[in-house]
Design an enzyme around this catalytic site. Structure first.
Site, PDB file in Angstrom:
ATOM      1  N   ARG A 144       4.091  12.988   0.380  1.00 41.65           N
ATOM      2  CA  ARG A 144       4.125  14.423   0.679  1.00 41.65           C
ATOM      3  C   ARG A 144       5.347  14.776   1.501  1.00 41.65           C
ATOM      4  O   ARG A 144       5.933  13.920   2.164  1.00 41.65           O
ATOM      5  CB  ARG A 144       2.859  14.855   1.414  1.00 41.65           C
ATOM      6  CG  ARG A 144       2.666  14.180   2.782  1.00 41.65           C
ATOM      7  CD  ARG A 144       3.046  15.069   3.952  1.00 41.65           C
ATOM      8  NE  ARG A 144       3.005  14.373   5.215  1.00 41.65           N
ATOM      9  CZ  ARG A 144       4.055  13.785   5.768  1.00 41.65           C
ATOM     10  NH1 ARG A 144       5.217  13.777   5.165  1.00 41.65           N
ATOM     11  NH2 ARG A 144       3.941  13.188   6.947  1.00 41.65           N
ATOM     12  N   ASP A 146      -0.630  19.265  13.691  1.00 43.66           N
ATOM     13  CA  ASP A 146      -1.948  18.822  13.187  1.00 43.66           C
ATOM     14  C   ASP A 146      -2.878  18.377  14.317  1.00 43.66           C
ATOM     15  O   ASP A 146      -4.027  18.799  14.379  1.00 43.66           O
ATOM     16  CB  ASP A 146      -1.817  17.768  12.076  1.00 43.66           C
ATOM     17  CG  ASP A 146      -0.970  16.554  12.435  1.00 43.66           C
ATOM     18  OD1 ASP A 146      -0.391  16.533  13.542  1.00 43.66           O
ATOM     19  OD2 ASP A 146      -0.895  15.637  11.606  1.00 43.66           O
ATOM     20  N   GLY A 184       7.848   4.072   5.681  1.00 44.96           N
ATOM     21  CA  GLY A 184       8.274   4.479   7.017  1.00 44.96           C
ATOM     22  C   GLY A 184       9.306   5.587   6.995  1.00 44.96           C
ATOM     23  O   GLY A 184      10.003   5.819   7.981  1.00 44.96           O
ATOM     24  N   GLY A 234       8.717   8.874   6.486  1.00 48.00           N
ATOM     25  CA  GLY A 234       8.191  10.211   6.779  1.00 48.00           C
ATOM     26  C   GLY A 234       7.660  10.930   5.549  1.00 48.00           C
ATOM     27  O   GLY A 234       7.400  12.126   5.595  1.00 48.00           O
ATOM     28  N   SER A 246       4.938   9.692   4.060  1.00 48.91           N
ATOM     29  CA  SER A 246       3.532   9.316   4.091  1.00 48.91           C
ATOM     30  C   SER A 246       3.122   8.262   3.063  1.00 48.91           C
ATOM     31  O   SER A 246       2.115   8.408   2.368  1.00 48.91           O
ATOM     32  CB  SER A 246       2.653  10.565   3.944  1.00 48.91           C
ATOM     33  OG  SER A 246       1.384  10.252   4.423  1.00 48.91           O
ATOM     34  N   SER A 247       3.898   7.202   3.026  1.00 46.31           N
ATOM     35  CA  SER A 247       3.482   6.065   2.193  1.00 46.31           C
ATOM     36  C   SER A 247       2.200   5.455   2.737  1.00 46.31           C
ATOM     37  O   SER A 247       1.423   4.865   1.974  1.00 46.31           O
ATOM     38  CB  SER A 247       4.586   5.005   2.149  1.00 46.31           C
ATOM     39  OG  SER A 247       4.711   4.337   3.391  1.00 46.31           O
ATOM     40  N   ASP A 281      -1.789  14.113   6.365  1.00 51.67           N
ATOM     41  CA  ASP A 281      -1.256  13.255   5.300  1.00 51.67           C
ATOM     42  C   ASP A 281      -2.322  12.878   4.280  1.00 51.67           C
ATOM     43  O   ASP A 281      -2.099  12.932   3.072  1.00 51.67           O
ATOM     44  CB  ASP A 281      -0.649  11.980   5.905  1.00 51.67           C
ATOM     45  CG  ASP A 281       0.543  12.277   6.801  1.00 51.67           C
ATOM     46  OD1 ASP A 281       0.973  13.445   6.840  1.00 51.67           O
ATOM     47  OD2 ASP A 281       1.031  11.342   7.449  1.00 51.67           O
ATOM     48  N   TYR A 305       5.670   9.279  19.658  1.00 49.47           N
ATOM     49  CA  TYR A 305       4.612  10.101  19.067  1.00 49.47           C
ATOM     50  C   TYR A 305       3.416  10.191  20.018  1.00 49.47           C
ATOM     51  O   TYR A 305       2.906  11.270  20.313  1.00 49.47           O
ATOM     52  CB  TYR A 305       4.205   9.481  17.738  1.00 49.47           C
ATOM     53  CG  TYR A 305       3.134  10.228  16.975  1.00 49.47           C
ATOM     54  CD1 TYR A 305       3.467  11.259  16.096  1.00 49.47           C
ATOM     55  CD2 TYR A 305       1.793   9.886  17.114  1.00 49.47           C
ATOM     56  CE1 TYR A 305       2.491  11.926  15.380  1.00 49.47           C
ATOM     57  CE2 TYR A 305       0.808  10.545  16.398  1.00 49.47           C
ATOM     58  CZ  TYR A 305       1.170  11.563  15.533  1.00 49.47           C
ATOM     59  OH  TYR A 305       0.191  12.220  14.833  1.00 49.47           O
TER      60      TYR A 305
HETATM   61  P1  ADP Z   1       5.257   6.616   6.297  1.00 47.05           P
HETATM   62  O1  ADP Z   1       3.809   6.886   6.125  1.00 47.05           O
HETATM   63  O2  ADP Z   1       6.027   7.801   6.735  1.00 47.05           O
HETATM   64  O3  ADP Z   1       5.892   5.966   5.105  1.00 47.05           O
HETATM   65  P2  ADP Z   1       4.238   4.775   8.271  1.00 47.05           P
HETATM   66  O4  ADP Z   1       4.889   4.015   9.368  1.00 47.05           O
HETATM   67  O5  ADP Z   1       3.109   5.665   8.608  1.00 47.05           O
HETATM   68  O6  ADP Z   1       5.399   5.574   7.507  1.00 47.05           O
HETATM   69  O7  ADP Z   1       3.695   3.769   7.175  1.00 47.05           O
HETATM   70  C1  ADP Z   1       4.552   2.787   6.618  1.00 47.05           C
HETATM   71  C2  ADP Z   1       3.807   1.461   6.509  1.00 47.05           C
HETATM   72  O8  ADP Z   1       2.767   1.547   5.499  1.00 47.05           O
HETATM   73  C3  ADP Z   1       4.680   0.325   6.054  1.00 47.05           C
HETATM   74  O9  ADP Z   1       5.339  -0.278   7.141  1.00 47.05           O
HETATM   75  C4  ADP Z   1       3.664  -0.625   5.429  1.00 47.05           C
HETATM   76  O10 ADP Z   1       3.009  -1.377   6.431  1.00 47.05           O
HETATM   77  C5  ADP Z   1       2.647   0.310   4.838  1.00 47.05           C
HETATM   78  N1  ADP Z   1       2.840   0.551   3.390  1.00 47.05           N
HETATM   79  C6  ADP Z   1       2.867   1.748   2.770  1.00 47.05           C
HETATM   80  N2  ADP Z   1       3.008   1.614   1.441  1.00 47.05           N
HETATM   81  C7  ADP Z   1       3.064   0.296   1.183  1.00 47.05           C
HETATM   82  C8  ADP Z   1       3.207  -0.488  -0.016  1.00 47.05           C
HETATM   83  N3  ADP Z   1       3.331   0.057  -1.228  1.00 47.05           N
HETATM   84  N4  ADP Z   1       3.229  -1.834   0.138  1.00 47.05           N
HETATM   85  C9  ADP Z   1       3.118  -2.409   1.344  1.00 47.05           C
HETATM   86  N5  ADP Z   1       2.987  -1.718   2.488  1.00 47.05           N
HETATM   87  C10 ADP Z   1       2.958  -0.382   2.431  1.00 47.05           C
HETATM   88 MG    MG Z   2       2.436   7.404   7.664  1.00 44.23          MG
END
Ligand code: ADP
Ligand code: MG
Length: 385
Positions: free
Chosen positions: A29, A38, A124, A126, A128-129, A174, A224
Site C-alpha cells: 500500500r 493511525d 522495509g 514503507g 507494508s511488505s 496497513d 517510531y
Molecule cells: P515494510 O512493511 O514497510 O516493508 P517492515 O519493517 O514493517 O517494513 O517489514 C519488513 C520485514 O517484513 C522484513 O524485514 C521481513 O522480515 C519481513 N518480510 C516481508 N515480506 C517478506 C517476504 N516476502 N519474505 C521474507 N520476509 C518478508
Molecule cells: Mg511494515
C-alpha cells in the site's frame, strides 16, 4: 509488477518436492494522506498498490508448518502446530508464526502446510511488505483449513501478530488496506472504530508514482516508538483519550499555559491538523480536485519533516524534485518515515518525464538510483483462482 507464478511454482517444487495446490495474493500500500495518525485514532487515506506478496501453499498430512521465502532463501522456518508457537529465528517468519498463533487461539482448526512466499514489494521500504506477509499467511491458512474470517477481525489478528511476534507497534492501517482495498478506490479509514469508506480513485488521467529512496528503516527501532509515546503523553496532559479528540485551540491554550513539553506540542502540531487534512484530502480526491489534493500532500510532508521530524534528506529531495515538475500535483513520504518511499500524484501523460527528472536529480545528488514505478489503486488480498 506482479509476482511471476510459474517461477514460484517451480521453486515450490524444488523446496517441497511437490506442486502447490493454491495461491493467495496480498497487496502492498501507499499512504496517500494521514501520516502518524493511525495510533492517534484519527483518519488515514491509504490505497492498495499493484505490487504484492504471493503465497503458494499445499496442506500436509502432519501438523508441521514449513515456511520459505524467495526473499530469504537460506532461512527456511518450520514449527509444529501442537507445540507452543514462539518468535525466534529467522525473524522474517515471526510475522507468519504470530498469525498462526492468533488463528489457533481463536479456535481456527489449522492444518499442517508448506508455504512459499514471493513479493514484488521492497522489504522495509514503507510499502507494508510486513502486512502483506501476515495477510497472505492468514489467507493461505484459512483457505487450507476451509475456514473464513470477517475482514475487520482478520486485520486485528494480523496487527496483533506484528505487535507480539515482530515487536513492532504498528497501527491498524496497513492490515486494513491490505485486506479491504478495492480496485479504483482509496480507503478512508477511521482508526478509532475501524469503519471505512471507499473513495473513488479510478480517473485514468492521473497516476500514483512511488519513488523508493532505498533508505531503510525498521519501525521496531526507537524513532517510531518515541513519537508514539510523545503523542500518548500529550493526549493525557490535554485530558483527551487520544489526539483525535484535541483541536487547534486546545493546542494554542496548552502552548500559552505550558501544559505540554515543547516536543509534545510539536508532535501534536503535526497530528491534530493532519487528521483534518486527511478528511479534506478524501473529499478532494472524490471531487477529482487534484490541485487541492496535491497541496494537502505537500503540507503533510512539510509537517512530517518539521513538526514530526520523521523525514530525511533523501525523502525531502524527492519531494522537492517532484514539485519542480510540470504535471506533478503533490508528493509526500508514504509510511513510517526515516526513509522508504515517496508517493507522488501525477498527470498520467507526464508520469514518465516526472520519473526521469526525479531519478536523474536523485542520482546527481546521492550518487545512486531511486527506483520509481507507477501504480493505480489495486484490489485487496484474495485467493487466486
Ligand atoms: P515494510 O512493511 O514497510 O516493508 P517492515 O519493517 O514493517 O517494513 O517489514 C519488513 C520485514 O517484513 C522484513 O524485514 C521481513 O522480515 C519481513 N518480510 C516481508 N515480506 C517478506 C517476504 N516476502 N519474505 C521474507 N520476509 C518478508
Ligand atoms: Mg511494515
Amino acid at each position: 509488477m506482479t509476482v511471476e507464478i510459474a517461477g514460484l511454482t517451480a521453486k515450490f517444487q524444488t523446496n517441497y518436492g511437490r506442486a502447490p495446490i493454491g495461491f493467495v495474493r496480498a497487496p502492498g500500500r501507499v499512504s496517500l494522506m494521514g501520516g502518524a495518525v493511525d495510533y492517534n485514532e484519527g483518519f488515514v487515506l491509504p490505497m492498495a498498490i499493484e505490487r504484492e506478496t504471493v503465497a503458494a501453499f499445499a496442506p500436509r498430512k502432519d501438523r508441521l508448518i514449513n515456511l520459505s521465502s524467495r526473499q530469504a532463501e537460506e532461512h527456511e522456518a518450520s514449527f509444529a502446530l501442537d507445540d507452543e508457537i514462539a518468535p525466534g529465528e529467522p525473524t522474517w517468519a515471526n510475522y507468519c508464526k504470530g498469525v498462526a498463533a492468533g488463528l489457533r487461539s481463536r479456535g481456527t482448526r489449522l492444518v499442517g502446510m508448506d508455504i512459499l512466499f514471493d513479493t514484488s514489494l521492497p522489504l522495509g521500504g514503507g510499502l507494508s511488505s510486513s502486512a502483506a506477509l501476515e495477510v497472505a499467511t492468514a489467507l493461505a491458512m484459512l483457505r487450507a483449513s476451509g475456514e473464513t474470517m470477517e475482514d475487520y477481525e482478520l486485520a486485528r489478528l494480523c496487527q496483533k501478530a506484528e505487535h507480539e511476534f515482530a515487536n513492532s507497534p504498528c497501527g491498524i492501517m496497513d492490515q486494513t488496506i491490505c485486506i479491504m482495498g478495492q480496485k479504483g478506490h482509496a480507503l478512508l479509514l477511521d482508526c478509532r472504530d475501524g469503519s471505512v469508506k471507499h473513495v473513488p480513485f479510478d480517473d485514468l488521467s492521473v497516476v500514483v508514482l512511488v519513488a523508493d529512496t532505498q533508505v531503510r528503516h525498521s519501525i521496531a527501532e526507537g524513532g517510531y516508538a518515541s513519537r508514539r509515546a510523545q503523542c500518548f503523553s500529550a493526549a493525557k496532559k490535554l485530558g483527551v483519550k487520544a489526539l483525535r479528540d484535541a483541536d487547534e485551540e486546545m493546542l494554542d491554550a496548552a502552548a500559552r499555559d505550558g501544559v505540554l513539553a515543547d516536543i509534545e506540542l510539536m508532535r501534536a502540531r503535526h497530528v491534530v491538523p493532519e487528521i483534518r487534512r486527511t478528511v479534506d484530502a478524501a473529499g478532494a480526491l472524490a471531487a477529482r480536485d487534484y490541485t487541492r489534493f496535491g497541496k494537502v500532500m505537500l503540507t503533510s510532508h512539510a509537517s512530517l519533516r518539521d513538526n514530526y521530524e520523521t523525514s530525511c534528506d533523501e525523502l525531502d529531495s524527492v519531494v522537492e524534485l517532484a514539485c519542480s515538475c510540470e504535471g506533478a500535483y503533490g508528493a509526500r513520504v508514504s509510511g513510517g518515515g526515516f526513509g522508504g518511499c515517496v508517493v507522488i500524484l501525477a498527470d498520467a501523460g507526464k508520469a514518465e518525464a516526472i520519473s526521469q527528472t526525479i531519478a536523474s536529480g536523485f542520482f546527481r545528488k546521492f550518487g545512486r538510483p531511486c527506483p520509481i514505478f507507477p501504480t493505480r489503486a489495486a484490489p485487496g488480498a484474495a485467493v487466486l483462482d
